[in-house]
Design an enzyme around this catalytic site. Structure first.
Site, short mmCIF file in Angstrom:
data_model
loop_
_atom_site.label_atom_id
_atom_site.label_comp_id
_atom_site.label_asym_id
_atom_site.label_seq_id
_atom_site.Cartn_x
_atom_site.Cartn_y
_atom_site.Cartn_z
N ASP A 1 -41.84 -7.84 -20.99
CA ASP A 1 -41.10 -6.66 -21.43
C ASP A 1 -42.09 -5.59 -21.86
O ASP A 1 -43.22 -5.89 -22.26
CB ASP A 1 -40.16 -7.00 -22.59
CG ASP A 1 -39.10 -5.94 -22.83
OD1 ASP A 1 -38.87 -5.13 -21.91
OD2 ASP A 1 -38.52 -5.90 -23.92
N GLY A 2 -41.67 -4.35 -21.79
CA GLY A 2 -42.52 -3.25 -22.22
C GLY A 2 -41.71 -1.99 -22.38
O GLY A 2 -40.59 -1.88 -21.88
N GLU B 1 -43.94 -1.78 -18.64
CA GLU B 1 -43.29 -2.90 -17.95
C GLU B 1 -44.24 -3.50 -16.92
O GLU B 1 -44.35 -4.74 -16.79
CB GLU B 1 -42.00 -2.43 -17.28
CG GLU B 1 -40.89 -1.99 -18.22
CD GLU B 1 -40.10 -3.16 -18.81
OE1 GLU B 1 -40.53 -4.32 -18.66
OE2 GLU B 1 -39.05 -2.90 -19.41
N ASP C 1 -36.72 -7.66 -17.33
CA ASP C 1 -35.47 -6.90 -17.42
C ASP C 1 -35.64 -5.51 -16.82
O ASP C 1 -34.78 -4.64 -16.99
CB ASP C 1 -34.95 -6.82 -18.87
CG ASP C 1 -35.93 -6.16 -19.81
OD1 ASP C 1 -36.92 -5.57 -19.34
OD2 ASP C 1 -35.71 -6.22 -21.04
N HIS D 1 -31.47 -7.80 -23.72
CA HIS D 1 -30.61 -7.88 -24.90
C HIS D 1 -29.29 -8.58 -24.60
O HIS D 1 -28.23 -8.17 -25.06
CB HIS D 1 -30.36 -6.48 -25.47
CG HIS D 1 -31.62 -5.76 -25.81
ND1 HIS D 1 -32.37 -6.04 -26.94
CD2 HIS D 1 -32.30 -4.80 -25.15
CE1 HIS D 1 -33.44 -5.26 -26.96
NE2 HIS D 1 -33.43 -4.51 -25.88
N ASP E 1 -39.29 -8.50 -26.40
CA ASP E 1 -38.90 -7.17 -26.86
C ASP E 1 -39.39 -6.92 -28.29
O ASP E 1 -39.87 -5.83 -28.61
CB ASP E 1 -37.38 -7.02 -26.79
CG ASP E 1 -36.91 -5.67 -27.30
OD1 ASP E 1 -37.07 -4.68 -26.56
OD2 ASP E 1 -36.39 -5.59 -28.42
#
Length: 309
Positions: free
Chosen positions: A19-20, A59, A81, A135, A145
């Site tokens: 994640d980023g 990301e 994601d 999420h 996250d």
């Protein structure tokens, strides 16, 4: 001499969750990766950040650093994601390479340096790419996250008047004038929203309802009502869900630059409300927070029940 198989030996499969992001976008950014060995149950966490970057670059960096940290020839499942990363590596990359890193219209591929590095890192392994919704309750995605958000906070400069901040405390010299809390409830296209504003010792409540709607749209309506009811010279702390919080602090600037299109090229949903919110945000100083918790969340639920009748 006994026979032997010529099949290469690969290190056992690992699961990588990446994640980023940048807040605002562009702005200070952070990336994170969670490496899970499903056989042993071992977990490794990687993270880092930059003072000036974008959501997409973070990301990509998360995926790159996760792959580069694995032994050559590993079998890997990468979960991201980011549709930008997932579609880029599985669909767009071969076309970009054939065209000399050009998009239609002879436009240079954005973030070419990172895409080339990602392609090189992927070539050293056997990789399966997976997209998962952010999420949505996945433990490792949520942890990634959290780590990325912590890196953003580390690399963020002091907020100046007129800036929009997220997920960190205001600098000591900044006074928050109004604490505000949003809660939404929606089922089968019908729902209500409530906003509680706390200014010094005074409390004020706003509420509304909708038919043929969604929880996301109600959250935007609540946020818009909050902004329109608060003088722009006041500094706000807004406790809200991810859709409003991340949309306002991370995604909005990119959507505007892209003509109200997402990173995947789709039209932004609820664009009428996002445009109105964008106008209201101009010149404000806002600190975005996650959903209210504990006793406050229960109080808001009670207020929402009473407002909804």
């Amino acid at each position: 001499m006994s026979g032997s198989s010529s099949r290469p030996s690969f290190p056992r499969r690992r699961h990588l969750y990446t994640d980023g992001g940048a807040r605002p976008n562009p702005g200070p950014g952070g990336w994170a990766a969670i490496v899970v060995d499903p056989e042993s149950g071992g977990i490794e966490e990687l993270s880092g950040g930059e003072p000036a970057t974008t959501n997409n670059r973070m990301e990509l960096t998360a995926a790159i650093r996760a792959l580069e940290a694995q032994p050559a020839g590993s079998e890997l499942d990468v979960y991201t994601d980011s549709r930008y990363v997932r579609q880029g590596i599985t669909q767009w990359l071969p076309r970009w390479i054939r065209r000399g890193w050009k998009r239609p219209g002879d436009e240079e591929v954005k973030n070419r340096d990172l895409w080339q590095r990602l392609a090189e890192a992927e070539s050293r392994h056997r990789v399966r790419w997976h997209w998962l919704r952010g999420h949505a309750g996945n433990e490792q995605n949520e942890r990634a996250d959290q780590l990325a958000s912590a890196e953003i906070a580390k690399h963020a400069p002091t907020v100046k008047p007129g800036a929009v901040a997220s997920d960190r405390d205001p600098p000591a010299e900044t006074r928050v004038d109004v604490e505000s809390y949003l809660k939404v409830r929606c089922s089968n296209g019908r729902g209500e929203w409530i906003v509680l504003l706390v200014h010094d010792q005074d409390q004020r409540q706003l509420s509304g309802r909708g038919e043929g709607t969604t929880a996301n749209r109600l959250e935007l309506e609540a946020g818009l009502a909050l902004l329109r009811s608060t003088p722009p010279e006041l500094t706000l702390a807004v406790h809200a869900g991810d859709y409003l919080r991340r949309g306002a602090s991370e995604w909005l600037a990119g959507w505007k630059r892209a003509g109200w299109r997402t990173g995947a090229g789709d039209a932004v949903k609820n664009v009428d409300l996002w445009r109105a919110i964008d106008r209201e945000l101009a010149g404000r100083q806002i600190f975005w927070r996650g959903n209210p918790e504990g006793a406050l969340a229960k109080d808001l639920s009670r207020r929402l029940n009473e407002a909804g009748g």
